[in-house]
Design a protein around this motif. Structure first.
Motif, mmCIF file in Angstrom:
data_model
loop_
_atom_site.group_PDB
_atom_site.id
_atom_site.type_symbol
_atom_site.label_atom_id
_atom_site.label_comp_id
_atom_site.label_asym_id
_atom_site.label_seq_id
_atom_site.Cartn_x
_atom_site.Cartn_y
_atom_site.Cartn_z
ATOM 1 N N UNK A 63 85.897 7.639 2.114
ATOM 2 C CA UNK A 63 86.445 8.092 3.438
ATOM 3 C C UNK A 63 87.092 9.561 3.171
ATOM 4 N N UNK A 64 86.968 10.400 4.312
ATOM 5 C CA UNK A 64 87.443 11.876 4.394
ATOM 6 C C UNK A 64 88.437 12.207 5.155
ATOM 7 N N UNK A 65 88.873 11.116 6.087
ATOM 8 C CA UNK A 65 89.818 11.830 7.393
ATOM 9 C C UNK A 65 91.115 12.324 6.429
ATOM 10 N N UNK A 66 91.455 13.417 7.239
ATOM 11 C CA UNK A 66 92.699 14.109 6.526
ATOM 12 C C UNK A 66 92.406 14.540 5.125
ATOM 13 N N UNK A 71 89.641 18.544 -1.808
ATOM 14 C CA UNK A 71 89.843 17.220 -2.200
ATOM 15 C C UNK A 71 88.449 16.503 -2.407
ATOM 16 N N UNK A 72 87.570 16.642 -1.394
ATOM 17 C CA UNK A 72 86.203 15.892 -1.277
ATOM 18 C C UNK A 72 85.502 16.375 -2.436
ATOM 19 N N UNK A 76 83.710 14.249 -5.803
ATOM 20 C CA UNK A 76 82.256 14.286 -6.008
ATOM 21 C C UNK A 76 82.070 14.584 -7.499
ATOM 22 N N UNK A 77 82.868 15.442 -7.831
ATOM 23 C CA UNK A 77 82.812 15.849 -9.395
ATOM 24 C C UNK A 77 83.350 14.564 -10.342
ATOM 25 N N UNK A 113 79.282 22.253 7.401
ATOM 26 C CA UNK A 113 80.261 22.812 6.729
ATOM 27 C C UNK A 113 80.853 21.962 5.545
ATOM 28 N N UNK A 114 80.679 20.754 5.789
ATOM 29 C CA UNK A 114 81.158 19.750 4.719
ATOM 30 C C UNK A 114 79.853 19.255 3.630
ATOM 31 N N UNK A 115 79.046 18.669 4.070
ATOM 32 C CA UNK A 115 78.062 18.018 3.220
ATOM 33 C C UNK A 115 77.146 19.301 2.601
ATOM 34 N N UNK A 116 76.523 19.990 3.274
ATOM 35 C CA UNK A 116 75.705 21.135 2.759
ATOM 36 C C UNK A 116 76.539 21.979 2.159
#
Length: 225
Positions: A63-66, A71-72, A76-77, A113-116
């Motif tokens: 979950x990535x809201x806010x 932080x994301x 992933x790391x 802008x986020x995943x890529x």
């Protein structure tokens, strides 16, 4: 192994299950099968059927809201570290293990802008750990190796995939326009596979490509000096 669920666990599983189910259906119906536009025989991802058979694909709904990008990235790391740790005692891990990190909160307009962006930023770190980090979403423009008009990385829900680097990944590691990246990728590739490459011509080509990238960097330094 026994698993006990709390009321909060059950509620979370109920929320995540539709996304887990949709992604797994896509893995089975698309990645693990042949596609007429693929440009070669076999499944879209030759790695997937073995991973499915060995029950070695694990998924997480994130979950990535806010949440800010940093932080994301940290999440992933952390999954990279978990992947490496859990693979230590798995004999088939290097050929079958995969993590799929699903991001259902990422709107289609934000996939680039986020995943890529996260994939591009973290991929060098993963490659130097002997891993690959792949980006998947509905709008990805990454072409197939054998058919540039085919888009094998399009998925119903945005996700990042983690797996071990394989010998067959060389085309993905020698292609960046940035010579600094090519150097990092090819040095990591040679670190993990130089002793396994039986084709002397292939090994020589890799070393020559690496030398050219280093020469390109050196030339830029001299020009800017």
């Amino acid at each position: 192994m026994m698993k006990l669920y709390t009321p909060i666990d059950i509620e979370q599983v109920q929320h995540d299950l539709p996304y887990l189910t949709e992604v797994m259906e896509w893995v089975k119906s698309f990645l693990s099968r042949h596609h007429p536009d693929l440009g070669r025989p076999g499944p879209v991802c030759p790695y997937v059927p073995h991973a499915l058979k060995s029950n070695n694909i694990e998924m997480a709904v994130i979950r990535t809201k806010n949440h800010e990008s940093q932080q994301i990235e940290k999440v992933v790391k952390n999954y990279r570290d978990i992947f490496l740790e859990t693979a230590k005692n798995q004999k088939e891990a290097t050929t079958t293990k995969a993590f799929l990190l699903i991001f259902p909160d990422v709107h289609i307009e934000d996939t680039t802008p986020i995943i890529d962006s996260i994939q591009q930023k973290l991929k060098p770190l993963f490659v130097e750990s002997g891993l690959m980090l792949g980006e998947f979403h509905k709008r990805t423009q990454s072409p197939g190796l054998h058919n540039p008009n085919f888009r094998p990385l399009r998925s119903p829900i945005p996700l990042l995939a983690i797996r071990f680097m394989g010998e067959f990944d060389l085309p993905f590691l020698e292609s960046p326009d940035d010579p600094h990246l090519r150097i990092r990728y090819l040095e990591a590739y040679l670190k993990y596979f130089s002793g396994q490459i039986k084709d002397e011509a292939k090994l020589q080509n890799i070393c020559e490509t690496l030398a050219l990238a280093k020469a390109e960097v050196q030339q830029k330094i001299l020009v800017n000096y």
